[in-house]
Structure formats: structure tokens, C-alpha cells
Write a protein that holds these residues in place. Structure first.
Motif, short mmCIF file in Angstrom:
data_model
loop_
_atom_site.label_atom_id
_atom_site.label_comp_id
_atom_site.label_asym_id
_atom_site.label_seq_id
_atom_site.Cartn_x
_atom_site.Cartn_y
_atom_site.Cartn_z
N PRO A 120 -63.40 -22.67 42.17
CA PRO A 120 -62.71 -22.58 43.64
C PRO A 120 -62.15 -23.73 43.45
CG PRO A 120 -65.16 -21.43 43.30
CD PRO A 120 -64.66 -22.01 41.89
N ALA A 121 -62.39 -24.77 43.63
CA ALA A 121 -62.05 -26.24 43.56
C ALA A 121 -60.34 -26.64 42.74
CB ALA A 121 -62.95 -27.22 43.32
N SER A 122 -60.86 -25.38 41.56
CA SER A 122 -59.64 -25.63 41.00
C SER A 122 -57.94 -25.18 41.49
CB SER A 122 -60.08 -25.48 39.27
OG SER A 122 -60.96 -26.73 38.71
N VAL A 123 -59.00 -23.93 41.63
CA VAL A 123 -57.63 -22.74 42.38
C VAL A 123 -57.16 -23.27 43.76
CG1 VAL A 123 -57.35 -20.88 43.39
CG2 VAL A 123 -58.85 -20.67 41.59
N LYS A 124 -58.15 -24.07 44.52
CA LYS A 124 -56.78 -24.20 46.00
C LYS A 124 -56.43 -25.82 45.27
CE LYS A 124 -57.82 -24.53 50.24
NZ LYS A 124 -56.72 -23.82 51.05
N LEU A 125 -56.91 -26.42 44.43
CA LEU A 125 -55.37 -27.17 43.99
C LEU A 125 -54.43 -26.77 43.29
CD1 LEU A 125 -58.10 -29.99 42.37
CD2 LEU A 125 -56.83 -30.36 44.52
N ASP B 254 -74.07 -17.94 51.90
CA ASP B 254 -72.19 -18.72 52.66
C ASP B 254 -72.87 -20.00 53.54
OD1 ASP B 254 -70.05 -19.46 53.68
OD2 ASP B 254 -69.53 -17.81 54.30
N PHE B 255 -73.23 -21.18 52.46
CA PHE B 255 -73.65 -22.00 53.74
C PHE B 255 -73.60 -23.54 53.13
CE2 PHE B 255 -76.53 -21.48 49.88
CZ PHE B 255 -76.28 -22.73 49.26
N ALA B 256 -73.19 -24.44 53.45
CA ALA B 256 -72.15 -25.74 53.62
C ALA B 256 -72.63 -25.57 51.57
CB ALA B 256 -72.93 -27.31 54.14
N TYR B 257 -70.79 -26.74 51.16
CA TYR B 257 -71.23 -26.74 49.90
C TYR B 257 -71.82 -25.95 48.99
CZ TYR B 257 -70.40 -31.07 52.43
OH TYR B 257 -69.99 -31.79 53.98
N SER B 258 -72.17 -24.74 49.81
CA SER B 258 -72.13 -23.77 48.16
C SER B 258 -71.27 -23.43 47.62
CB SER B 258 -72.94 -22.31 48.89
OG SER B 258 -72.40 -21.95 49.69
N PRO B 259 -70.91 -22.84 46.65
CA PRO B 259 -69.85 -22.07 45.92
C PRO B 259 -69.48 -20.85 46.28
CG PRO B 259 -72.07 -22.44 44.38
CD PRO B 259 -72.35 -22.80 45.26
N VAL B 260 -70.36 -20.32 47.28
CA VAL B 260 -69.93 -18.84 47.58
C VAL B 260 -68.82 -19.33 48.78
CG1 VAL B 260 -70.24 -16.33 49.64
CG2 VAL B 260 -71.39 -17.10 47.22
N GLN B 261 -69.17 -19.82 49.26
CA GLN B 261 -68.83 -21.14 51.00
C GLN B 261 -67.47 -21.56 49.95
OE1 GLN B 261 -69.19 -25.23 52.74
NE2 GLN B 261 -69.37 -23.50 54.37
N LEU B 262 -66.87 -22.01 48.88
CA LEU B 262 -66.47 -22.09 48.05
C LEU B 262 -64.65 -21.62 47.95
CD1 LEU B 262 -67.49 -25.56 45.68
CD2 LEU B 262 -66.10 -25.25 47.59
N THR B 263 -65.78 -20.17 47.53
CA THR B 263 -64.72 -19.11 47.26
C THR B 263 -63.95 -19.14 48.03
OG1 THR B 263 -66.63 -18.06 47.45
CG2 THR B 263 -66.34 -18.28 45.76
N VAL B 264 -64.80 -18.68 49.91
CA VAL B 264 -64.07 -18.15 51.16
C VAL B 264 -62.95 -19.80 51.47
CG1 VAL B 264 -64.79 -18.20 53.31
CG2 VAL B 264 -65.95 -17.24 51.54
N LEU B 265 -63.25 -21.02 51.26
CA LEU B 265 -62.41 -22.10 51.43
C LEU B 265 -60.91 -21.84 50.71
CD1 LEU B 265 -65.52 -24.43 52.45
CD2 LEU B 265 -63.91 -23.39 53.73
N MET B 266 -61.21 -21.34 49.61
CA MET B 266 -60.10 -21.62 48.65
C MET B 266 -58.72 -20.52 48.66
SD MET B 266 -61.53 -19.64 45.03
CE MET B 266 -61.24 -17.89 44.56
N MET B 267 -59.14 -19.43 49.44
CA MET B 267 -58.51 -18.48 50.09
C MET B 267 -57.42 -19.06 51.26
SD MET B 267 -59.34 -15.97 48.51
CE MET B 267 -58.53 -14.46 49.32
#
Length: 278
Positions: free
Chosen positions: A211-216, A112-125
């Protein structure tokens, strides 16, 4: 014939067990429709049996070029099993679920570091989702990413050290790449190289794009559905393993293109030797 039938039946049983694995691990209260899961498991089992029993290829690639499909299945089983144990920990904790939860927490925090796929999954919540659910999604993403990364690394090692697919015998393009038509679209080596690079690039970008698509599309898709154990298990596993499978397919196609190019160079330098080894 018996070996072919028994091998196909064994693969069908393994596929059925994979689909039923979350239901077998999670408590009964976490499964709403066991009949649907049983139907999906039986359907997957029949499809696997039919594919591996038939003498003619249909849609499963690299059917006779182990161990790529075995690695894909092993990564899927490891991811689904680990995520099922992770989801079962808050409902029915045991020593094994606690161990998986600690491993997932370590991997999730590590990745879970900056711009990682794991961080993006957290940010989409969504912000209204409980913190415990967000942490579980992060830990699940870490476990699934580890399984996917291990499968890619081992397959890359098999290609270089194990001389795949030559080490497994002759490679039949028609059987192992049934969706690839070598007679159309120009030079086969260039097409294999192009398709391989496209698969690798797509597999690298997909964990970031999903994750970015889900967020959008938060108005159409609710990421809060990941709070449901079964949804979390299959969604996170698919998020990690589909891109990994694409990367492995790309590596395999680049390897096959390399072998065809080597065969052409041998034929040009020594036609008599090429005819003897063909």
C-alpha cells in the motif's frame, strides 16, 4: 497411473473453478470480458494438470508434501469467494452476500487500527473515491487478511502437532523444492534457514510495503481502479495471500532445516542406527 491422471485432472478442474469463481458469483453486468477469464481459467487448469501428472518437478513446490498446497488453495478459494460475494452485494444483494458484508464490515473495523496493513490499504485510496468504495476495500482487506492469517495459523499447528512433513511420509527435496539446489551455496541447513527467514520477513513486511508503494506511485498506479469488482477481488486477494504463502514457505523451509539437522545429530551420535533408518 489412473489415480495419478484423475488426481491431476481434479486439481486442474479446481484451479479452473477458482479463476472462474468471481465471474460465476458476480452479475453478468460486472464482467466485461468473459472470454479472457475463460482463457485464464483453462490455462491455469492445464498448468495444474501438467504439473501434477508429470513424474518430474518443474516449479510447484511441496507437490508431494501435503497439506501446505491444499491450505494455500483453500485460503485462496475462501478469499476469492468471500470477496466476490462482498462485491456482489451492492449489485445483487442476497442473504448470503449480506452475511458476508456484515462479516467483512466487522473484520475490517476490527483490523483497521493505527499502522495496520488494513488501515494502509484505506489510506492509499485517493480522496475523490466514494466512501462506499473505500469501505468495501477496507472490508475486503479484512476478509482476505482473516483467510491468510487462518492459513498460516493452521499450517503452523500442522507442523508442530501433525509433525509435518514426517507424518506424510519421506520428504524428497528434489520433488518438493525443485527451485532449491542443495549442492551449491554452502551448507544446506544454513541455506534453508536463511531462505526461510527471508521468506518470513518478506511476508510480514509485504502487506505494509505494497500500500505504501502504491501511495508513493499514485501518479503511475491509480488505486481508484479497485472500484472495479474483478480488480478489487484479485488485487486484495493477492495483497493478502502472496505474503501468507511466503510465510508458510518460510516456516516449511525452517522445519526441513530442523529435520536435516536432527538427522545429522543422530548420525553423529549413533552411526549404526542412522544407517539402519536411512
Amino acid at each position: 497411473m489412473f489415480a495419478r491422471i484423475s488426481g491431476a485432472a481434479f486439481r486442474g478442474i479446481l484451479v479452473a473453478m477458482l479463476f472462474a469463481l468471481p465471474t460465476l458469483i458476480l452479475p453478468a453486468s460486472a464482467t466485461d470480458s468473459p472470454e479472457i477469464i475463460l482463457f485464464i481459467a483453462l490455462l491455469g487448469s492445464v498448468l495444474a494438470f501438467t504439473e501434477y501428472y508429470s513424474h518430474f518437478p518443474s516449479f510447484v513446490e511441496f507437490r508431494n508434501a501435503p497439506p501446505i498446497n491444499r491450505m494455500r488453495f483453500a485460503a485462496s478459494a475462501a478469499s476469492v469467494g468471500a470477496l466476490s460475494l462482498l462485491a456482489a452485494h451492492p449489485l445483487a444483494p442476497t442473504g448470503l452476500t449480506a452475511l458476508v458484508q456484515q462479516l467483512g464490515s466487522w473484520l475490517g473495523g476490527l483490523l483497521d487500527f493505527a499502522y495496520s496493513p488494513v488501515q494502509l490499504t484505506v489510506l492509499m485510496m485517493p480522496p475523490q473515491v466514494p466512501e462506499a468504495t473505500v469501505l468495501m476495500v477496507r472490508d475486503a482487506a479484512g476478509l482476505a487478511s482473516a483467510a491468510a492469517g487462518a492459513a498460516i495459523a493452521v499450517f503452523a499447528l500442522v507442523i508442530r502437532v501433525g509433525n509435518w512433513p514426517v507424518g506424510s511420509g519421506a520428504f524428497n527435496v528434489w520433488v518438493n523444492l525443485p527451485l532449491f539446489d542443495p549442492t551449491t551455496g554452502g551448507d544446506v541447513v544454513q541455506r534453508l534457514q536463511r531462505d526461510g527467514r527471508i521468506n518470513i520477513i518478506g511476508g510480514v513486511l509485504l502487506p505494509f510495503a505494497l500500500p505504501a508503494s502504491v501511495k508513493l506511485a499514485s501518479g503511475l498506479v491509480d488505486p481508484g481502479l479497485l472500484a472495479a469488482p474483478h480488480m478489487m477481488i484479485w488485487a486484495i486477494s493477492g495483497w493478502a495471500l502472496v505474503p501468507a504463502s511466503m510465510i508458510m514457505r518460510g516456516l516449511a523451509m525452517l522445519r526441513i532445516a530442523e529435520l536435516i539437522a536432527q538427522k545429522r545429530r543422530t548420525a553423529c551420535s549413533d552411526p549404526d542406527e542412522a544407517l539402519q533408518t536411512a
